[in-house]
Design a protein around this motif. Sequence first.
Motif, PDB file in Angstrom:
ATOM      1  N   LEU A   1       0.823  -1.206   0.000  1.00  0.00           N
ATOM      2  CA  LEU A   1       0.000   0.000   0.000  1.00  0.00           C
ATOM      3  C   LEU A   1       0.859   1.259   0.000  1.00  0.00           C
ATOM      4  O   LEU A   1       0.562   2.231  -0.696  1.00  0.00           O
ATOM      5  N   ILE A   2       1.925   1.238   0.779  1.00  0.00           N
ATOM      6  CA  ILE A   2       2.757   2.435   0.924  1.00  0.00           C
ATOM      7  C   ILE A   2       3.796   2.530  -0.187  1.00  0.00           C
ATOM      8  O   ILE A   2       4.030   3.595  -0.756  1.00  0.00           O
ATOM      9  N   PHE A   3       4.417   1.398  -0.512  1.00  0.00           N
ATOM     10  CA  PHE A   3       5.454   1.377  -1.541  1.00  0.00           C
ATOM     11  C   PHE A   3       5.081   0.333  -2.602  1.00  0.00           C
ATOM     12  O   PHE A   3       5.526  -0.821  -2.526  1.00  0.00           O
ATOM     13  N   PRO A   4       4.264   0.707  -3.560  1.00  0.00           N
ATOM     14  CA  PRO A   4       3.790  -0.268  -4.558  1.00  0.00           C
ATOM     15  C   PRO A   4       4.825  -0.589  -5.642  1.00  0.00           C
ATOM     16  O   PRO A   4       4.619  -0.328  -6.828  1.00  0.00           O
ATOM     17  N   PHE A   5       5.955  -1.132  -5.217  1.00  0.00           N
ATOM     18  CA  PHE A   5       6.988  -1.564  -6.154  1.00  0.00           C
ATOM     19  C   PHE A   5       6.935  -3.080  -6.300  1.00  0.00           C
ATOM     20  O   PHE A   5       6.460  -3.789  -5.413  1.00  0.00           O
ATOM     21  N   ARG A   6       7.463  -3.569  -7.421  1.00  0.00           N
ATOM     22  CA  ARG A   6       7.582  -5.015  -7.655  1.00  0.00           C
ATOM     23  C   ARG A   6       6.253  -5.742  -7.400  1.00  0.00           C
ATOM     24  O   ARG A   6       6.196  -6.757  -6.706  1.00  0.00           O
ATOM     25  N   LEU A   7       5.205  -5.190  -7.988  1.00  0.00           N
ATOM     26  CA  LEU A   7       3.893  -5.825  -7.865  1.00  0.00           C
ATOM     27  C   LEU A   7       3.902  -7.169  -8.575  1.00  0.00           C
ATOM     28  O   LEU A   7       4.576  -7.352  -9.590  1.00  0.00           O
ATOM     29  N   LEU A   8       3.115  -8.102  -8.058  1.00  0.00           N
ATOM     30  CA  LEU A   8       3.036  -9.444  -8.623  1.00  0.00           C
ATOM     31  C   LEU A   8       1.578  -9.874  -8.748  1.00  0.00           C
ATOM     32  O   LEU A   8       0.759  -9.524  -7.898  1.00  0.00           O
ATOM     33  N   TYR A   9       1.289 -10.643  -9.774  1.00  0.00           N
ATOM     34  CA  TYR A   9      -0.053 -11.197  -9.898  1.00  0.00           C
ATOM     35  C   TYR A   9      -0.181 -12.497  -9.121  1.00  0.00           C
ATOM     36  O   TYR A   9      -1.286 -13.009  -8.913  1.00  0.00           O
ATOM     37  N   ASP A  10       0.964 -13.034  -8.645  1.00  0.00           N
ATOM     38  CA  ASP A  10       0.927 -14.355  -8.012  1.00  0.00           C
ATOM     39  C   ASP A  10       1.870 -14.386  -6.800  1.00  0.00           C
ATOM     40  O   ASP A  10       3.045 -14.051  -6.911  1.00  0.00           O
TER      41      ASP A  10
END
Length: 683
Positions: A290-299
């Motif tokens: 929520l605070i640092f939306p880096f390296r988002l993943l779908y899995d």
Amino acid sequence: MKPDKRKKDRNNKSQSPSSEIKNSFNKYLIWVPFVFAFILYGNTLKHDFTLDDLPQIVNHKYVQQGWAGISKLATQDYWAASGISLGYYRPLSHISFAVENALHGNNPTIMHLVNILLYGLTGMVVFLLLSNLFRKMPLFVLLATLIFMAHPVHTEVVANIKSRDEILSFLNGTLALLLVFDYSKSKNWISLALAVIFFFLSLLSKETAMTTLAIIPFMLFFFTPKKGGYIARITLLFVTVSVGFLLLKHAMLGTLSGNPPVDINNYPYRDISLRIPTTLYIFGFYLWRLIFPFRLLYDYSYNQIPQVSWANPLVWVSLFIVAILIALAIKNLKRKNIISFSIIYFGISMTPGIAFVLLRGGIMAERFLYAPVLGISIIVTYLIFKLLPREKTTGRLVYDFKPRLSKLFIASFAIILTFYSIRTIARNPVWKNNMTLFSNDIKYGRNSAQLCKHYGSELVNQSVAATDKALKDSLMTEGVNELLRSVEINPRFGEAYFKLGYAYYQMRDFDTSIEYYKKANANSMTLANMALAYYMKGDYSEAMKLLKQSLQMDPENVTARTNMPLVTNAFNNKLKNMQTHKSKDANHFFDLGNMYVEQQNYSEALLSFKKSVELKPSYVGALINVGNCYYMLQDYDNAIATFEEVLDLSPNNKMAFRNLSHLYGLMGNYDLQQYYDEKAKAN
């Protein structure tokens, strides 16, 4: 001197969402979120179907029937088309897909457009709700709404067509909240009736909308002068609607919980004693996203986030944060502070994601943050607004942007909105198709067996489609390596073994292909594919047997039905050749015997296996088949004698022990049955 709250409440009672729009300023501001949705997600319009879009739309039997499939969709488990019963009753999004299919076929551009339109509408409804909750604060409302909309974790929901269930659930639930609030002021029964309808539609979109039920009483407590009895009556009405939904769900599905698979990939946290620390650990991950939306993943499936114990210091950090949030919420409860309400809203809307880990051992998923982001957005907006100066006498905000803190106010919102928007727009292309999604997320998801399997499978598919040999070989090699990594992480991953079997079949290494198919899930498709590998090896008996088994499991299996005539013809031709061919090879008669078995001609099979043993007396496999033929011919005495011969040649032969145990049981000799059963278990 503080303003008279009673007078203020009386003035507010006469206003409704419609009168709020009539405000000349809000009338234009409300369109900003709608336009903002297209700014954020306009680059998804050229995207293809991705990930779960395929099973839920493209390959969904009833969605593809258009209008004719709607009646079935209204009575099916959400994953029924994939042969899974998770106990999910979410017909609304499926019906919308079926309607679109009837109108324009499988057009991903239009479906992505619908998602953006719904997201824009969501922004408008959120703006309306917050405008009613935080009156005469249009800038506050607008900025909180835009922060909510810009957050990058929403890409999994908006950029993925299948996640329309999440959009519809939140949209309808928020409309219900807006109308309940309107009813509390205007006593307009139409508003209450519409609130009930939209709440029910939110439940039909996704069961997690049940959290709306818990938000209603807190919203009425914080933002209206209503007392406990009134709030309880309104809440009870929506409890009744929820019960009605559950009864409908049970009537349609025959269950409330379904029979979720116990695969370790999606339900990896099996140690009950570690559930609480692991849940806290994952809650920390959610906050970080929520605070640092880096390296988002779908899995985030097994083993991307390993199970942890209380010894992990991050568990205690998460617990400390939870304690602070609870303390803040309770401390400000009586004062009806915005922070308190926002924390409560965040906590309630986080419940499905947390419960999925705590109660079912399920995985983290970014889509669980879709609703909670609103609570965080309000908190962030509130804290930044504290930078603005206020009038000393009334405490009202002064929009004077000359002081240093006011400039910091502008800079803070500019940085957050710009950062989130850029991250969202940059994340969207990742969701263009399976290859872009898998190839990007594998960089940060190397510990997920499922992600490795997805990426490896897509590489293998592209290798099969490629015409350039060098590219074909390169893609296949890389794909196989990813699949091998997948089974290294999870040695019991049947789907990865299935794809390895397919990959080696394409490379014409049929022995290795069969080896991997044997490790895959024993379903109709696995057996059909393995049959083709045996066919290519020239083992038509085994191929025919597997195709028959495949069709017994799924009579509609296209692969099995299509290839059965081919294999049958090859089998018959081989049988004729072997019958006329003179041979003194024990294997020749062993294979011939197996072909007779496939025809259920056990008398001829018996003769062939006996001939095989005659030519090679130490041939244990042939001797076992002699005993099996006697058994099928119901000659149990000779069958027993044969299996005892097997034990003379192979004293620890488990199959002989099992068969003897079974035979003595049939003959009523339970002592010997138990004796050979114990022998079988010991070996």
